[in-house]
Scaffold this active site. Structure first.
Site, PDB file in Angstrom:
ATOM      1  N   ASP A 413       0.880  -1.153   0.000  1.00  0.00           N
ATOM      2  CA  ASP A 413       0.000   0.000   0.000  1.00  0.00           C
ATOM      3  C   ASP A 413       0.928   1.215   0.000  1.00  0.00           C
ATOM      4  OD1 ASP A 413      -2.221   1.735   1.049  1.00  0.00           O
ATOM      5  OD2 ASP A 413      -0.971   1.649   2.825  1.00  0.00           O
ATOM      6  N   ASP A 615      -1.645  -0.507   5.897  1.00  0.00           N
ATOM      7  CA  ASP A 615      -1.887   0.003   7.238  1.00  0.00           C
ATOM      8  C   ASP A 615      -3.293   0.542   7.425  1.00  0.00           C
ATOM      9  OD1 ASP A 615      -1.620   2.246   5.588  1.00  0.00           O
ATOM     10  OD2 ASP A 615      -1.217   3.492   7.338  1.00  0.00           O
ATOM     11  N   ASP A 619      -7.262  -1.084   3.423  1.00  0.00           N
ATOM     12  CA  ASP A 619      -6.424  -2.226   3.081  1.00  0.00           C
ATOM     13  C   ASP A 619      -6.941  -3.526   3.674  1.00  0.00           C
ATOM     14  OD1 ASP A 619      -4.596  -0.494   1.848  1.00  0.00           O
ATOM     15  OD2 ASP A 619      -3.677  -0.046   3.786  1.00  0.00           O
TER      16      ASP A 619
HETATM   17  N1  LIG Z   1     -10.022  11.988   5.427  1.00  0.00           N
HETATM   18  C1  LIG Z   1      -9.711  12.352   4.180  1.00  0.00           C
HETATM   19  N2  LIG Z   1      -9.511  13.640   3.887  1.00  0.00           N
HETATM   20  C2  LIG Z   1      -9.202  14.021   2.632  1.00  0.00           C
HETATM   21  N3  LIG Z   1      -9.054  13.183   1.621  1.00  0.00           N
HETATM   22  C3  LIG Z   1      -9.247  11.884   1.845  1.00  0.00           C
HETATM   23  C4  LIG Z   1      -9.576  11.395   3.132  1.00  0.00           C
HETATM   24  N4  LIG Z   1      -9.691  10.063   3.050  1.00  0.00           N
HETATM   25  C5  LIG Z   1      -9.433   9.736   1.799  1.00  0.00           C
HETATM   26  N5  LIG Z   1      -9.167  10.808   1.051  1.00  0.00           N
HETATM   27  C6  LIG Z   1      -8.869  10.853  -0.372  1.00  0.00           C
HETATM   28  O1  LIG Z   1      -9.179   9.604  -0.951  1.00  0.00           O
HETATM   29  C7  LIG Z   1      -8.030   9.016  -1.511  1.00  0.00           C
HETATM   30  C8  LIG Z   1      -8.087   7.547  -1.343  1.00  0.00           C
HETATM   31  O2  LIG Z   1      -8.043   7.226   0.008  1.00  0.00           O
HETATM   32  P1  LIG Z   1      -7.666   5.781   0.460  1.00  0.00           P
HETATM   33  O3  LIG Z   1      -7.745   5.754   1.918  1.00  0.00           O
HETATM   34  O4  LIG Z   1      -8.436   4.808  -0.331  1.00  0.00           O
HETATM   35  O5  LIG Z   1      -6.161   5.610  -0.020  1.00  0.00           O
HETATM   36  P2  LIG Z   1      -4.837   6.162   0.658  1.00  0.00           P
HETATM   37  O6  LIG Z   1      -4.799   5.706   2.054  1.00  0.00           O
HETATM   38  O7  LIG Z   1      -4.667   7.614   0.414  1.00  0.00           O
HETATM   39  O8  LIG Z   1      -3.729   5.480  -0.194  1.00  0.00           O
HETATM   40  P3  LIG Z   1      -3.141   4.042   0.043  1.00  0.00           P
HETATM   41  O9  LIG Z   1      -4.127   3.132  -0.529  1.00  0.00           O
HETATM   42  O10 LIG Z   1      -1.868   4.073  -0.685  1.00  0.00           O
HETATM   43  O11 LIG Z   1      -2.960   3.914   1.505  1.00  0.00           O
HETATM   44  C9  LIG Z   1      -6.885   9.665  -0.818  1.00  0.00           C
HETATM   45  O12 LIG Z   1      -5.728   9.639  -1.578  1.00  0.00           O
HETATM   46  C10 LIG Z   1      -7.412  11.070  -0.595  1.00  0.00           C
HETATM   47  O13 LIG Z   1      -7.209  11.822  -1.728  1.00  0.00           O
HETATM   48 MG   LIG Z   2      -3.273   3.510   3.348  1.00  0.00          MG
END
Ligand SMILES: Nc1ncnc2c1ncn2[C@@H]1O[C@H](COP(=O)(O)OP(=O)(O)OP(=O)(O)O)[C@@H](O)[C@H]1O
Ligand SMILES: [Mg+2]
Ligand SMILES: [Zn+2]
Length: 838
Positions: A413, A615, A619
């Site tokens: 991730d 994490d 995921d």
């Molecule tokens: N609390 C939040 N505030 C602002 N944007 C958010 C928030 N949660 C998610 N996003 C947006 O949604 C996208 C996807 O979130 P997601 O949690 O699926 O992936 P990530 O954790 O950013 O990436 P990865 O999968 O690599 O961990 C993020 O990249 C962000 O742009």
């Molecule tokens: Mg993540």
């Protein structure tokens, strides 16, 4: 019970409720016993059968490799000494392990062994004085009592164990008037058992070091009263002075200090703590006073869970072990029949040499003992699990350990795994004239303080740095939109925060995104939509973890390919890849949680056994799908930790290749154990058939391989942290210095250089152990990314097709999730592709 009270006679009802009350009143305590008589898995059932019926015993678990029995009991109903007495009644040589002691260190051979050895030695002078040969018989008798006791205990539950087989051999030798052989068998067997126990000391020591980390008492901060940790409620404030262990998980409310979290993370460097930092039970407060508000009961602290996992892992049998067990069930009776046949049939059909056949039958019986084979897996698994726990990797069972060694591909991730998950806000702009900056920051920080996403923390911090305090209690409704962002209602406004998918979903008219947000490299761009209007944009950046590139390269050198799965934008994914020097083989971006699952199963089908390291909450499903799901960090999402098969307590990503290596070593060790224990038996039988049946050689082969299996497995204990070369130690130092600096920098920028200088030497002057300049590989990267330019579409904010980023080769089209590959001919809009209805 109260509802049905009338249907019972009054007396019975009161009895029943008395009983219920009594069990509620009971104080359960765990006692750890060293039980030397536990040598094979065969004794596990015996121990359970002996202890379970005792009143006041709630649970019994037996850890064979370290010869530990863990009894959960009510000391007022059944005392420790009573338990010991019951076990010793069956010849199991039990004793209570003192708190914090490391088990069976420096144990002398039992008087039985000494007497047996002395008599046998004396009997060897029978060529001087023939009657001395009777001393050999005496030797056999002197050494036998523990065997007889345990043999009886086994026989009484109709089990055939090693003690019985050995006794048959002894009796057989005596029947053949070969007293020396009888004495030698007893001596070899008892001595080998003793040596095995000694060898197990290291394993027990490791296990109790894991278990005795939590101090039994704690000091209440307000009153100074010393209380049992078990009696501390959630929310109590306890005082932890310098040099003391933190007794319960919690949050610092007062004071500042540095804490060594080695017991949990396997990494020994001081971690600064100040109010609001989380601390964990079992970690060492190095220099300062802190007051900690507890966040869990002692029995639910992370270290207690860890302890429970290692215990449970011992009981959840792994694949190989199950195979052996099921074989052993048929194998032992089969050989007993065969032995009887060999002894009886030839003389019946008139063979001349009856004694030889009888000896051959005895050799066969002794060789039939599968104990080395049965030990091959659990001891190795136990040692490997212990080593894993010491390096901060919590593996939930032997099965997982074996799968770890088979891994062919790793899916990472991005946010929080490859990168630190510590975002900084680079740009924050108001769009249009609908809201003011302070208003916007107040809304966003209030809503984001309900989210656990790493971006949320950065946004809340940013608002606070502009002197705006979030008020999460003012948020009326809150929802997480997986893979997109979040939604919340505050002051009657409906507010969305998230990526361009949220923008596509929530904004009604197309507001132009400010010019300066276009063409930004390596950042994640976020949008704020209020009642359908775009009112704010921001950009966030995050750095790769130290060691990430190295870890991926190390995996590659082991023949393991790495892919990146991220919910973040394609630009952010490519940026991470650049920082990693192009180490990743594939990048997949803008994924929904279900896309991650699909991609993991596709990689599984294409490459082979796959590990997923992640994490976040998004995921969790993919972690469960992978052959081995590894969740990162103690502070990672609880969902990820629940569904994963292993948890990496530290954030050191280099532990990933280390874990795979440990899994491979464990598999190899198990294979060697199994082959050698079978080979030894085959050799003895071949010798018996080709030359003559030598009973003591059969015994030696049996107990010898048992010992060998244990010793070979012990080699796994040295794996991991202990075997690092100097260069590796150096890199680790550099890594921890850098980690530490970043942690400090987050607190106060100038403290960072000062404090690092104090303990480890100034980072700018180089590593204190080799004086080479410290550099992290990611900062001197070669850019080596091929982006499929043809697929790039127009880039205005409302219609932003995802770039299909490929680094090596193209991924099978069926594998690419529809939402992440938006093949554009120009007329494609992300809204059409991804605008899902909730
Ligand atoms: N609390 C939040 N505030 C602002 N944007 C958010 C928030 N949660 C998610 N996003 C947006 O949604 C996208 C996807 O979130 P997601 O949690 O699926 O992936 P990530 O954790 O950013 O990436 P990865 O999968 O690599 O961990 C993020 O990249 C962000 O742009
Ligand atoms: Mg993540
Ligand atoms: Zn054996």
């Amino acid at each position: 019970m109260t509802g049905s009270g009338e249907s019972y006679p009054a007396l019975e009802a009161s009895l029943l409720s008395d009983e219920a009350a009594a069990s509620a009143r009971r104080k359960w305590e765990k006692t750890y016993l060293d039980v030397l008589g536990v040598c094979c898995s065969a004794e596990v059932a015996l121990v359970e059968r002996l202890l379970a019926p005792l009143d006041g015993v709630r649970a019994v678990s037996v850890v064979v490799p370290s010869r530990t029995v863990v009894v959960e009991h009510d000391p007022s109903a059944v005392s420790q000494s009573r338990i010991v007495k019951v076990l010793n009644g069956a010849g199991l040589e039990a004793s209570v392990r003192a708190y914090g002691s490391s088990g069976v260190i420096g144990r002398w051979p039992s008087p039985y062994i000494v007497a047996c050895g002395a008599l046998l030695l004396a009997s060897s002078f029978r060529w001087l004085l023939p009657p001395l040969q009777w001393l050999a018989l005496g030797a056999a008798c002197a050494g036998a009592p523990p065997m007889v006791l345990r043999g009886f205990a086994a026989a009484s539950r109709l089990a055939l164990d090693i003690n019985i087989l050995m006794l048959i051999a002894v009796v057989g030798a005596v029947a053949l008037k070969d007293y020396t052989e009888a004495g030698v068998i007893v001596f070899l067997f008892t001595t080998a058992e003793w040596l095995e126990t000694l060898a197990c000391t290291k394993a027990s020591a490791g296990m109790s070091s894991l278990m005795s980390m939590i101090p039994p008492k704690a000091v209440l901060a307000e009153t100074g009263e010393v209380v049992n940790v078990r009696d501390i409620d959630v929310g109590a404030v306890i005082a932890v002075r310098a040099g003391e262990m933190v007794p319960v998980d919690g949050v610092v409310v007062d004071g500042q200090s540095e804490v060594d979290e080695r017991s949990l993370t396997g990494e020994s460097y001081p971690v600064p703590k100040q109010p609001l930092s989380e601390v964990w039970a079992g970690t060492l407060n190095l220099d300062g006073y802190i007051a900690v508000r507890t966040s869990a009961l002692a029995e639910n602290s992370t270290v207690a869970k860890m302890e429970r996992l290692v215990e449970e892992a011992q009981q959840s049998k792994s694949k190989t072990q199950r195979l052996i067990d099921s074989c052993a069930k048929y194998y032992t009776p089969a050989v007993v029949f065969l032995g009887a046949g060999v002894a009886l049939l030839p003389p019946l059909v008139g063979a001349r040499d009856a004694e030889r056949w009888f000896r051959l039958a005895l050799v066969l019986l002794v060789s039939a003992c599968p104990c080395a084979l049965v030990l091959s897996t659990p001891v190795a698994t136990f040692c490997a699990l212990l080593t894993a726990a010491r390096m901060g990797l919590l593996v939930k069972g032997g099965d997982v350990l074996e799968s770890l060694g088979e891994i062919k591909a790793v899916a990472f991730d991005k946010t929080g795994t490859i990168t630190r998950g510590e975002f900084t806000v680079d740009i924050f702009d108001v769009v249009g004239h609908k809201v003011q900056m302070s208003q916007l920051l107040y809304w966003i920080s209030s809503i984001e303080s309900k989210s656990s996403h790493p971006m949320a923390a950065a946004l809340v911090e940013y608002a606070q740095s502009k002197s705006i305090e979030p008020k999460p209690e003012c948020v009326a409704e809150f929802r997480i939109l997986p893979g997109e962002g979040i939604y919340g209602e505050i002051d009657g406004k409906r507010i969305y925060v998230g990526n361009k998918r949220v923008l596509a979903r929530a904004s009604s008219c197309q507001t132009a995104v400010p010019e300066r947000m276009n063409g930004l490299k390596g950042v994640s761009i976020g949008y704020v939509i209020c009642d359908g209007d775009l009112v704010g944009v921001f950009s966030l950046s995050d750095d790769c973890r130290t060691g990430a590139a190295e870890a991926i390269r190390e995996l590659a050198s082991m023949g393991i390919s790495s892919v990146l799965l991220t919910g973040d934008s394609a630009e952010a994914a490519v940026h991470a890849q650049e920082r990693l020097g192009g180490a990743l083989e594939e990048l997949h971006s803008e994924l929904f949680p279900e896309d991650k699952v699909r991609l993991v199963s596709a990689v599984k089908a294409r490459v082979g056994p796959t590990m997923m390291v992640g994490d976040g909450m998004n995921d969790a499903p993919a972690l469960a799908m992978a052959d081995v799901g590894v969740s990162m960090g103690i502070s990672g999402s609880a969902a990820a930790m629940e569904t994963s098969h292993a948890t990496l307590m530290s954030s050191d990503i280099l532990r990933v290749p280390e874990a795979v290596r440990l899994g491979r070593r464990a598999r190899r060790t198990i294979a060697v154990n199994m082959v050698s224990s079978v080979a030894a038996k085959v050799a003895v039988l071949a010798l018996a058939l080709a030359w003559r049946p030598v009973l003591w050689a059969a015994v030696l082969a049996d107990v010898g391989t048992c010992l060998l299996v244990v010793l070979n497995s012990m080699l796994l204990l040295g794996e991991g942290g202990g075997r690092r070369g100097k260069e590796e130690a150096c890199r680790a130092t550099a890594r921890s210095l850098e980690m530490r600096r970043s942690q400090l920098a987050a607190v106060s920028p100038d403290a960072a250089t000062k404090s690092v200088g104090k303990t480890g030497g100034d980072a700018s002057k180089g590593c204190h152990c080799c004086h080479k300049p410290i550099k992290s590989p990611e900062h001197s990267v070669v850019i080596n990314v091929r982006v499929d330019e043809q697929r790039e579409g127009p880039t205005d904010a409302t219609c932003t097709p995802a770039k299909n980023v490929e680094v090596t080769g193209l991924v099978d089209a069926s594998v690419m999730p529809a939402s992440s590959s938006c093949v554009s001919g120009g007329g494609c809009c992300s809204r059409e592709k991804t605008g899902r209805n909730m």
